[in-house]
Design a protein around this motif. Structure first.
Motif, PDB file in Angstrom:
ATOM      1  N   TYR A  44      -8.481 -10.099 -12.582  1.00 47.05           N
ATOM      2  CA  TYR A  44      -7.554  -9.963 -13.715  1.00 47.05           C
ATOM      3  C   TYR A  44      -6.272  -9.291 -13.209  1.00 47.05           C
ATOM      4  N   PRO A  45      -5.085  -9.884 -13.468  1.00 47.74           N
ATOM      5  CA  PRO A  45      -3.830  -9.295 -12.948  1.00 47.74           C
ATOM      6  C   PRO A  45      -3.478  -7.971 -13.634  1.00 47.74           C
ATOM      7  N   MET A  46      -3.167  -6.952 -12.833  1.00 49.69           N
ATOM      8  CA  MET A  46      -2.875  -5.609 -13.352  1.00 49.69           C
ATOM      9  C   MET A  46      -1.400  -5.240 -13.250  1.00 49.69           C
ATOM     10  N   GLY A  47      -0.675  -5.933 -12.339  1.00 50.02           N
ATOM     11  CA  GLY A  47       0.740  -5.626 -12.183  1.00 50.02           C
ATOM     12  C   GLY A  47       1.175  -5.650 -10.732  1.00 50.02           C
ATOM     13  N   LYS A  48       2.397  -5.151 -10.496  1.00 52.72           N
ATOM     14  CA  LYS A  48       2.965  -5.113  -9.143  1.00 52.72           C
ATOM     15  C   LYS A  48       3.542  -3.727  -8.869  1.00 52.72           C
ATOM     16  N   GLY A  49       3.404  -3.301  -7.630  1.00 53.02           N
ATOM     17  CA  GLY A  49       3.948  -2.006  -7.252  1.00 53.02           C
ATOM     18  C   GLY A  49       4.123  -1.922  -5.755  1.00 53.02           C
ATOM     19  N   PHE A  50       4.681  -0.805  -5.288  1.00 55.07           N
ATOM     20  CA  PHE A  50       4.846  -0.685  -3.832  1.00 55.07           C
ATOM     21  C   PHE A  50       3.705   0.118  -3.222  1.00 55.07           C
ATOM     22  N   ILE A  51       3.328  -0.321  -2.033  1.00 54.96           N
ATOM     23  CA  ILE A  51       2.158   0.219  -1.344  1.00 54.96           C
ATOM     24  C   ILE A  51       2.600   1.124  -0.203  1.00 54.96           C
ATOM     25  N   ASN A  52       1.792   2.150   0.059  1.00 54.23           N
ATOM     26  CA  ASN A  52       2.039   3.020   1.209  1.00 54.23           C
ATOM     27  C   ASN A  52       0.709   3.563   1.692  1.00 54.23           C
ATOM     28  N   GLN A  53       0.287   3.122   2.850  1.00 48.40           N
ATOM     29  CA  GLN A  53      -1.017   3.542   3.376  1.00 48.40           C
ATOM     30  C   GLN A  53      -1.009   4.961   3.930  1.00 48.40           C
ATOM     31  N   ASN A  54       0.172   5.578   4.009  1.00 47.02           N
ATOM     32  CA  ASN A  54       0.240   6.982   4.437  1.00 47.02           C
ATOM     33  C   ASN A  54      -0.084   7.938   3.294  1.00 47.02           C
ATOM     34  N   SER A  55      -0.049   7.432   2.069  1.00 47.64           N
ATOM     35  CA  SER A  55      -0.164   8.289   0.897  1.00 47.64           C
ATOM     36  C   SER A  55      -1.497   8.109   0.187  1.00 47.64           C
ATOM     37  N   LYS A  56      -2.015   9.223  -0.355  1.00 52.08           N
ATOM     38  CA  LYS A  56      -3.223   9.119  -1.181  1.00 52.08           C
ATOM     39  C   LYS A  56      -2.926   8.328  -2.459  1.00 52.08           C
ATOM     40  N   ILE A  57      -1.681   8.463  -2.956  1.00 48.75           N
ATOM     41  CA  ILE A  57      -1.238   7.576  -4.042  1.00 48.75           C
ATOM     42  C   ILE A  57      -0.857   6.268  -3.340  1.00 48.75           C
ATOM     43  N   ARG A  58      -1.825   5.367  -3.237  1.00 48.08           N
ATOM     44  CA  ARG A  58      -1.661   4.189  -2.384  1.00 48.08           C
ATOM     45  C   ARG A  58      -0.659   3.192  -2.977  1.00 48.08           C
ATOM     46  N   ILE A  59      -0.694   3.032  -4.303  1.00 50.96           N
ATOM     47  CA  ILE A  59       0.237   2.097  -4.953  1.00 50.96           C
ATOM     48  C   ILE A  59       0.848   2.774  -6.180  1.00 50.96           C
ATOM     49  N   ARG A  60       2.169   2.633  -6.323  1.00 53.76           N
ATOM     50  CA  ARG A  60       2.876   3.083  -7.532  1.00 53.76           C
ATOM     51  C   ARG A  60       3.376   1.825  -8.237  1.00 53.76           C
ATOM     52  N   LEU A  61       2.897   1.613  -9.438  1.00 52.76           N
ATOM     53  CA  LEU A  61       3.247   0.392 -10.177  1.00 52.76           C
ATOM     54  C   LEU A  61       4.713   0.385 -10.577  1.00 52.76           C
ATOM     55  N   MET A  62       5.337  -0.788 -10.445  1.00 52.24           N
ATOM     56  CA  MET A  62       6.710  -0.986 -10.915  1.00 52.24           C
ATOM     57  C   MET A  62       6.740  -1.804 -12.206  1.00 52.24           C
ATOM     58  N   THR A  63       5.751  -2.683 -12.372  1.00 53.21           N
ATOM     59  CA  THR A  63       5.724  -3.533 -13.560  1.00 53.21           C
ATOM     60  C   THR A  63       4.292  -3.990 -13.827  1.00 53.21           C
ATOM     61  N   ARG A  64       3.984  -4.218 -15.097  1.00 55.06           N
ATOM     62  CA  ARG A  64       2.676  -4.760 -15.494  1.00 55.06           C
ATOM     63  C   ARG A  64       2.662  -6.280 -15.391  1.00 55.06           C
ATOM     64  N   ASN A  65       3.834  -6.872 -15.270  1.00 63.21           N
ATOM     65  CA  ASN A  65       3.959  -8.333 -15.241  1.00 63.21           C
ATOM     66  C   ASN A  65       3.832  -8.840 -13.814  1.00 63.21           C
ATOM     67  N   ILE A  66       2.752  -9.530 -13.532  1.00 63.17           N
ATOM     68  CA  ILE A  66       2.450 -10.007 -12.175  1.00 63.17           C
ATOM     69  C   ILE A  66       3.489 -11.024 -11.682  1.00 63.17           C
ATOM     70  N   HIS A  67       4.202 -11.661 -12.637  1.00 64.45           N
ATOM     71  CA  HIS A  67       5.181 -12.694 -12.272  1.00 64.45           C
ATOM     72  C   HIS A  67       6.607 -12.151 -12.181  1.00 64.45           C
ATOM     73  N   GLN A  68       6.790 -10.892 -12.499  1.00 66.81           N
ATOM     74  CA  GLN A  68       8.125 -10.282 -12.503  1.00 66.81           C
ATOM     75  C   GLN A  68       8.614 -10.031 -11.071  1.00 66.81           C
ATOM     76  N   GLU A  69       9.808 -10.520 -10.759  1.00 66.21           N
ATOM     77  CA  GLU A  69      10.415 -10.212  -9.466  1.00 66.21           C
ATOM     78  C   GLU A  69      11.060  -8.829  -9.546  1.00 66.21           C
ATOM     79  N   VAL A  70      10.783  -7.988  -8.567  1.00 68.72           N
ATOM     80  CA  VAL A  70      11.434  -6.671  -8.528  1.00 68.72           C
ATOM     81  C   VAL A  70      12.752  -6.853  -7.768  1.00 68.72           C
TER      82      VAL A  70
END
Length: 400
Positions: free
Chosen positions: A49-75
């Motif tokens: 089930y699509p949850m959204g889009k965000g930026f990923i960072n494997q250095n951080s415990k906060i692995r992904i910070r969401l930018m949008t709930r819309n999976i089709h939205q271009e950032v």
């Protein structure tokens, strides 16, 4: 190259399902596709089930910070412009925008980014790798949007020098974005003038979140003797003095803050009734008690004693100590303004600590009001980190 797809473990993603913005490292089952840290990725639940889009960072415990709930939205630029415009339109409705926080990270759906406006200057703080890539575009968009309201920004200064950046695997940085300018900026808040040092002051140079809490103490301070603890650059103290206090003492452990407070007092023409002391508040309060000093109003605006969950226990001791001492210094029927700016110090715990302190010194508290941060620092429900400031005003009475 298409966006990588992150799939959550079954039963995880509780924060974003409740309306929050963060996905932690231990919530992820798999990542399909190629990506670099800071890239935008798609997020799916365990059942695709699509949850959204965000930026990923494997250095951080906060692995992904969401930018949008819309999976089709271009950032892209249009997306960022919409976010920035919404943030500015909101501020125009809820606060005096002469000086305000225009972007407040997750609460404005631009995670990891803070932008403060001091008169005609912007101060930018980027706390996450992903948003770092967008920060200059966002600044330029904001300047364009402000110009449409006939607001010309003289300069932009970056204060991305917080230690938390190291948790993201990125270096601390500070400096001008664009043209250089005088980094000592004069502002007016609640009718009080301040010099704000955006280059070397704490955080972005001035704590805008207390704007209306400072205004709330003004009416209590007329003809009063006032003690302002942890005064920083004199913000509460000068609100008290300008409002008509007869004597104000401001205390802070930082000479930099005290020197700035003295300049701010002169700027407002209240240097004759303000005294600023460079002292440790924990040492000074017992001394004042021993001298049997009494004040009509005591203000406690300490830094965050609890900067992590692990430090809460020690923070409780600190908050109890200063509140207990302050209550002893308030005249019968006088007022105590007290706050905590630590997210980890919950409303319930802070309230409990104050109650215990009052009980220990046999004082009865009448609550005048309870407040939080100014509305340009909006509290996004489900994004718990956006709610951090708790501010009480009490009348302090003897037990009868």
């Amino acid at each position: 190259m298409g966006e990588a797809i992150v799939t959550l473990k079954k039963g995880e993603g509780r924060t974003i399902k409740a309306g929050g913005m963060w996905i932690f490292d231990n919530e992820i089952a798999s990542i399909m596709g190629n990506f670099a840290n800071g890239d935008i990725v798609r997020v799916h639940d365990f059942d695709d089930y699509p949850m959204g889009k965000g930026f990923i960072n494997q250095n951080s415990k906060i692995r992904i910070r969401l930018m949008t709930r819309n999976i089709h939205q271009e950032v892209d630029r249009d997306f960022l412009k919409k976010r920035v415009l919404e943030a500015w339109e909101y501020r125009k409705k809820v606060v005096d925008t002469q000086n305000c926080r225009i972007i407040f990270g997750e609460a404005d759906f631009l995670p990891g980014l803070v932008i403060d406006k001091f008169s005609d200057v912007l101060v930018v703080e980027s706390l996450a790798l992903g948003i770092d890539r967008f920060k200059e575009d966002i600044v330029n968009l904001l300047k364009e949007i402000l110009l449409e309201d006939s607001i010309v920004i003289k300069g932009v200064y970056e204060r991305s020098d917080a230690k938390v950046r190291e948790n993201e695997g990125i270096k601390r940085t500070k400096g001008f974005i664009g043209e250089e300018f005088d980094t000592n900026v004069e502002i007016i808040e609640n009718g009080v003038k301040f010099y704000v040092d955006v280059k070397d002051g704490q955080k972005t140079g001035f704590f805008l979140d207390q704007k209306y809490n400072r205004l709330a103490i003004q009416k209590l301070c007329r003809d009063a003797k006032v003690l302002d603890c942890f005064t920083h650059t004199g913000s509460f103290a000068l609100n008290a003095a300008v409002a008509g206090a007869k004597e104000v003492i401001g205390v802070d452990a930082s000479w930099t803050g005290i020197n700035q407070a003295v300049k701010n007092a002169i700027l407002n023409g209240v240097e004759d009734k303000t005294t600023f002391l460079c002292r440790d508040v924990f040492e000074l309060l017992p001394e004042l008690e021993e001298k049997e000093e009494k004040f009509d109003v005591v203000i406690l605006d300490p830094p965050a004693f609890a900067k992590s969950r692990q430090s809460v226990k020690n923070a409780v001791k600190g908050y109890r100590e200063i509140n207990l001492r302050a209550m002893k210094l308030v005249k019968e029927g006088g007022f105590l303004a007290t706050c905590s700016c630590s997210h980890f110090m919950s409303y319930e715990l802070f309230t409990q600590v104050i109650h215990q302190a009052a009980k220990n010194v046999h004082k009865r508290l009448r609550q005048v009001e309870f407040r939080t941060q100014a509305p340009d620092h909006p509290i996004l429900w489900a994004a718990d980190e956006s709610y951090y400031l708790k501010f009480y005003i009490f009348q302090v009475c003897e037990e009868k």
